[in-house]
Design an enzyme around this catalytic site. Sequence first.
Site, short mmCIF file in Angstrom:
data_model
loop_
_atom_site.label_atom_id
_atom_site.label_comp_id
_atom_site.label_asym_id
_atom_site.label_seq_id
_atom_site.Cartn_x
_atom_site.Cartn_y
_atom_site.Cartn_z
N GLY A 2 0.83 -1.20 0.00
CA GLY A 2 0.00 0.00 0.00
C GLY A 2 0.86 1.24 0.00
O GLY A 2 2.05 1.18 0.33
N CYS A 52 5.13 -6.28 1.87
CA CYS A 52 5.53 -4.87 1.98
C CYS A 52 4.72 -4.18 3.09
O CYS A 52 4.93 -4.46 4.26
CB CYS A 52 5.38 -4.19 0.63
SG CYS A 52 6.31 -2.63 0.51
N TYR A 53 3.78 -3.29 2.74
CA TYR A 53 2.97 -2.64 3.77
C TYR A 53 2.25 -3.69 4.63
O TYR A 53 2.16 -3.54 5.85
CB TYR A 53 1.94 -1.72 3.12
CG TYR A 53 1.06 -0.98 4.11
CD1 TYR A 53 1.46 0.24 4.64
CD2 TYR A 53 -0.15 -1.51 4.53
CE1 TYR A 53 0.67 0.91 5.57
CE2 TYR A 53 -0.94 -0.85 5.44
CZ TYR A 53 -0.53 0.36 5.96
OH TYR A 53 -1.32 1.01 6.88
N HIS A 65 8.25 -7.48 -3.33
CA HIS A 65 7.01 -7.81 -4.03
C HIS A 65 7.20 -9.08 -4.87
O HIS A 65 7.73 -9.01 -5.98
CB HIS A 65 6.57 -6.65 -4.93
CG HIS A 65 6.01 -5.49 -4.17
ND1 HIS A 65 4.68 -5.41 -3.81
CD2 HIS A 65 6.61 -4.38 -3.68
CE1 HIS A 65 4.47 -4.29 -3.13
NE2 HIS A 65 5.63 -3.65 -3.04
N GLU A 106 4.96 -10.70 -6.42
CA GLU A 106 3.96 -10.80 -7.46
C GLU A 106 4.38 -10.18 -8.79
O GLU A 106 3.76 -10.43 -9.82
CB GLU A 106 2.64 -10.18 -7.00
CG GLU A 106 2.64 -8.67 -6.82
CD GLU A 106 3.10 -8.20 -5.45
OE1 GLU A 106 2.71 -7.10 -5.04
OE2 GLU A 106 3.87 -8.94 -4.79
N GLY A 112 -19.37 -7.97 -27.96
CA GLY A 112 -17.99 -8.07 -27.53
C GLY A 112 -17.72 -9.42 -26.87
O GLY A 112 -18.62 -10.24 -26.68
N ASP A 125 -16.91 -10.20 -23.72
CA ASP A 125 -17.46 -10.43 -22.39
C ASP A 125 -18.94 -10.83 -22.44
O ASP A 125 -19.34 -11.84 -21.86
CB ASP A 125 -17.30 -9.17 -21.53
CG ASP A 125 -15.88 -8.65 -21.54
OD1 ASP A 125 -14.96 -9.46 -21.78
OD2 ASP A 125 -15.68 -7.44 -21.34
N SER A 126 -19.74 -10.03 -23.13
CA SER A 126 -21.17 -10.34 -23.16
C SER A 126 -21.45 -11.61 -23.96
O SER A 126 -22.38 -12.35 -23.64
CB SER A 126 -21.97 -9.16 -23.73
OG SER A 126 -21.64 -8.93 -25.08
N LYS A 181 -9.83 -10.46 -18.11
CA LYS A 181 -10.15 -10.59 -19.53
C LYS A 181 -9.52 -11.83 -20.17
O LYS A 181 -10.17 -12.54 -20.93
CB LYS A 181 -9.70 -9.33 -20.27
CG LYS A 181 -9.89 -9.38 -21.78
CD LYS A 181 -11.36 -9.31 -22.17
CE LYS A 181 -11.79 -7.89 -22.35
NZ LYS A 181 -13.15 -7.74 -22.90
#
Length: 510
Positions: free
Chosen positions: A51, A78-79, A167, A169, A223, A225-226, A366
């Site tokens: 953060g 980290c934070y 980090h 990630e 698209g 997603d839909s 996505k």
Amino acid sequence: MILVLDFGSQYTQLIARRIRESNVYCEIHPFSIAPDKIAELNPEGIILSGGPASVYQENAPKVKREILDVGVPFLGICYGMGVINLASGGDVARADHREYGPADLMIDSDADLFYGFKKNDPVRVWMSHGDKMTAVPSGWSRIAHSGNSPIAAFADPTRRFFGVQFHPEVVHTPRGKEVLDNFVFRICGCKPDWTMEHFIETSVQKIRDQVGNGRVLCALSGGVDSSVAATLVHRAIKDRLVCVFVNNGLLREGEAERVCQLFSERFGNSFHYVDASDTFLSDLSGIEDPEIKRKKIGYKFIEVFENQAEKLGEIDFLAQGTLYPDVIESVSFVGPSVTIKSHHNVGGLPSVMKLKLIEPLRELFKDEVRILGKELGLPHEMIHRQPFPGPGLAIRILGQVTEERLKILRAADTIVWHEMRAAGLYEKVWQSFAVLLPIKTVGVMGDERSYENVVALRVVESLDGMTADWVPLPADLLSRISNRIINEVRGVNRVVYDISSKPPATIEWE
């Protein structure tokens, strides 16, 4: 399932992505989550993200003390490491100098979190902090250090509590995935059984449980997603799904015709087309603020869908292709932080709706949706279409949206689409599109002075839309796109190229 508590790090979404890449389900929730909500989620482990704050500053965000007593392993990054350290009786102070960038980590213990690493061998990691751990809680031990961080990682194996100052990630920590996997598998005991096949199976059952004997109206845009959402819902309830495609007047050239042809074949009589372009454009008249644009479009979509539901009779549910990035960007997770933007299908929805929402993709990124679409048997060209925003060209026209300005942008955007296809780059980039700016500039056309519009070209590469880099297109391609737009689109005399990354910019201009 692994739960990530978000303290506002720019890398929080990457934590979830890395864990999902190991076929373990992961969710992100705000650090202020209630303990009873955690009990409902029933995670095997909890990660506290990084953060922007310092743990010792006034009003620094902290987790509720009882959350640390839920009895599952914790990993602070980290934070998050500072939060665990202070809450358990350790000390944190401002570092002599802030540490941002690569660092060499020395491993002091090759058990648990660093299983598979060698003691005293330097490991390249990515640091991004201004605090340092000055003392560990009683009974805890240091398990790694660096030149600037005397306690770069610590552990309390009896409680299965761990913390790292770096980090794991990010790709700049080459062996970070191993660290996360050690936490997820060795410490938390998770199994890699979260696959797309599993997701389909559980989602279909969830949809059936939610809908019962009811009918669902799916907001279909054409698209990725839909289309995937509609196919998933159709698998669950078959012909009790009704797909409605709304032409909001903000689509690209020929888009309405393409969508109607594709989905009328796919869904037959369950597919309905509604031309509501006049009402959308009327609602946007005189509006320049992008947040107001998004919300007006979101409200109008719901109004149209609810009207259609009444006409079609006895429909109680609305399905839409909301994705995880939509939710993350539209909801302020951390204290007083601001919403980035209200996606038309999340923050842009009215507070009171007649239809109950079904969002089967709400937990996916996505690229995960593309994998899901492939598993569901959707055609390649549909799965690999570039993302197109729900508010359409309204947020690619900066300033007021008018028929004239839509005509200009559609023509410019069509040229971008054709040239990217011709160059073989359309499927290799995340998005490529034109933006119409709210300014005019002086030019010379046909030996005469011109004073016309400016078009910006935006081409980015990304994995999930949460971060993105601009693409250094070949100079000849940029030149060809620019020349075609200026020569073929009446009303444009200048083209510029956007070389901003996300962050700090967003992909869309509004």
